[in-house]
Design an enzyme around this catalytic site. Structure first.
Site, mmCIF file in Angstrom:
data_model
loop_
_atom_site.group_PDB
_atom_site.id
_atom_site.type_symbol
_atom_site.label_atom_id
_atom_site.label_comp_id
_atom_site.label_asym_id
_atom_site.label_seq_id
_atom_site.Cartn_x
_atom_site.Cartn_y
_atom_site.Cartn_z
ATOM 1 N N CYS A 76 0.869 -1.183 0.000
ATOM 2 C CA CYS A 76 0.000 0.000 0.000
ATOM 3 C C CYS A 76 0.896 1.220 0.000
ATOM 4 O O CYS A 76 1.433 1.610 1.044
ATOM 5 C CB CYS A 76 -0.915 -0.015 1.225
ATOM 6 S SG CYS A 76 -2.014 1.408 1.309
ATOM 7 N N HIS A 158 -1.041 -5.611 -10.526
ATOM 8 C CA HIS A 158 -1.613 -4.426 -11.168
ATOM 9 C C HIS A 158 -1.797 -4.659 -12.657
ATOM 10 O O HIS A 158 -0.961 -5.310 -13.307
ATOM 11 C CB HIS A 158 -0.712 -3.202 -10.975
ATOM 12 C CG HIS A 158 -0.710 -2.678 -9.580
ATOM 13 N ND1 HIS A 158 -1.606 -1.739 -9.142
ATOM 14 C CD2 HIS A 158 0.077 -2.984 -8.524
ATOM 15 C CE1 HIS A 158 -1.369 -1.472 -7.867
ATOM 16 N NE2 HIS A 158 -0.347 -2.216 -7.468
ATOM 17 N N GLU A 207 -9.312 -0.294 -6.978
ATOM 18 C CA GLU A 207 -8.488 -1.123 -6.100
ATOM 19 C C GLU A 207 -9.231 -2.391 -5.732
ATOM 20 O O GLU A 207 -10.406 -2.343 -5.347
ATOM 21 C CB GLU A 207 -8.126 -0.362 -4.822
ATOM 22 C CG GLU A 207 -7.061 0.694 -4.999
ATOM 23 C CD GLU A 207 -6.466 1.111 -3.655
ATOM 24 O OE1 GLU A 207 -5.853 0.247 -2.992
ATOM 25 O OE2 GLU A 207 -6.610 2.280 -3.288
ATOM 26 N N CYS A 216 -4.081 5.756 -5.433
ATOM 27 C CA CYS A 216 -3.500 4.453 -5.121
ATOM 28 C C CYS A 216 -1.998 4.564 -5.355
ATOM 29 O O CYS A 216 -1.562 4.740 -6.493
ATOM 30 C CB CYS A 216 -4.104 3.354 -5.989
ATOM 31 S SG CYS A 216 -3.358 1.720 -5.749
ATOM 32 N N GLY A 219 -0.544 1.660 -7.244
ATOM 33 C CA GLY A 219 -1.081 1.775 -8.589
ATOM 34 C C GLY A 219 -0.356 2.835 -9.398
ATOM 35 O O GLY A 219 -0.078 2.653 -10.589
#
Length: 287
Positions: A76, A158, A207, A216, A219
């Site tokens: 994260c 991802h 997400e 994100c 991301g």
């Protein structure tokens, strides 16, 4: 007597987190049902991820990440920046080593007062993402996607899709379909991206376990790498999400995956104490 548990609420570009410090309380555990209760925006505190800090022998601490649906996340990025800012402020440290399920991360303040995190190497092999079968991860066909995706792992999987206009894409419709596509045994985070006239890259994100979010971090790291892999830009890119701007620097250290450095702001919202049913939920480590 009611159990009371302190928490800190922070956000990185609108991507919000409840942070629990269990470094002095090894018995504190956050199970899936507790995570869902805490994340509930009507009956709980409300957040997209719950971040628990634990003692770690090989790092300054270990950070566990749970999504709002109770599922685990290995990484994260925005949450790491928030936690790093909080711990560096309280401990007076200038850098941190943070252990996660996705690997070891290093965090520090940059010269502008923003928080930087070395998210480690990107993993581009199909088994590393992971994908369900062998294929070229730079051009992945997905039934629900408007274009071929670039897939890689930033500690979590991802998929990045480049389009002409991200606002013309119904992310609420394609997000769940791509997250649960059979190609992704661990589900996937989806980013859709276009290049703006000013040279910045506009990104929107779905997400896994949380849905549409304002930002994100991992991301954005995945997008920065995908830009370079597709030859759409260099290794340093500024990316605009719904919550604001972040800078991604995919550094070439001589290895295949390089080092992905993410730099951006964090913000404190408030701190408080959970009590009663919400705090009692922490004792339930079942689903």
């Amino acid at each position: 007597m009611h159990v009371m548990t302190q928490f800190v609420k922070m956000h990185g570009l609108g991507n919000d987190f409840v942070i629990l410090d269990a470094r002095s309380n090894a018995d504190l555990r956050v199970g899936p049902s507790a995570a869902r209760a805490i994340a509930d925006r009507r009956h709980g505190i409300g957040c997209e991820q719950i971040l628990s800090l634990r003692d770690a022998a090989e790092a300054d601490f270990f950070m566990e990440v749970l999504n709002s649906d109770g599922s685990k996340a290995q990484a994260c990025g925005n949450g790491t920046r928030c936690v790093a800012a909080m711990v560096m402020r309280d401990s007076k440290l200038e850098t941190l080593q943070i252990a996660t399920d996705g690997g070891m991360l290093r965090a520090w303040y940059d010269e502008d007062g923003l928080v930087s995190v070395d998210m480690g190497p990107v993993k581009m092999g199909w088994q590393e993402v992971p994908l369900a079968r062998e294929m070229d991860t730079s051009n992945v066909e997905l039934a629900a996607a408007p274009a071929l995706a670039v897939c890689h792992s930033m500690g979590n999987p991802h998929a990045v899709v480049f389009v002409d206009d991200v606002d013309a894409v119904d992310l609420e419709q394609i997000g769940p379909a791509i997250e649960h596509d059979d190609l992704f045994p661990e589900r996937v985070n989806l980013s859709i991206v276009h290049r703006q006239e000013d040279g910045l890259f506009r990104m929107r994100v779905w997400e896994r376990g949380a849905g549409i979010t304002l930002a994100c971090g991992s991301g954005a790291c995945a997008v920065g790498v995908a830009i370079a892999r597709r030859g759409l830009g260099g290794r340093v890119n500024r990316i605009v999400m719904d919550g604001g701007l972040i800078t991604i620097d995919w550094q070439d250290d001589g290895s295949v995956g390089g080092r992905v450095i993410m730099t951006g702001p964090v913000a404190y919202a408030y701190h408080g104490e959970m009590e009663g049913a919400l705090a009692q939920a922490l004792g339930n480590t079942d689903g």
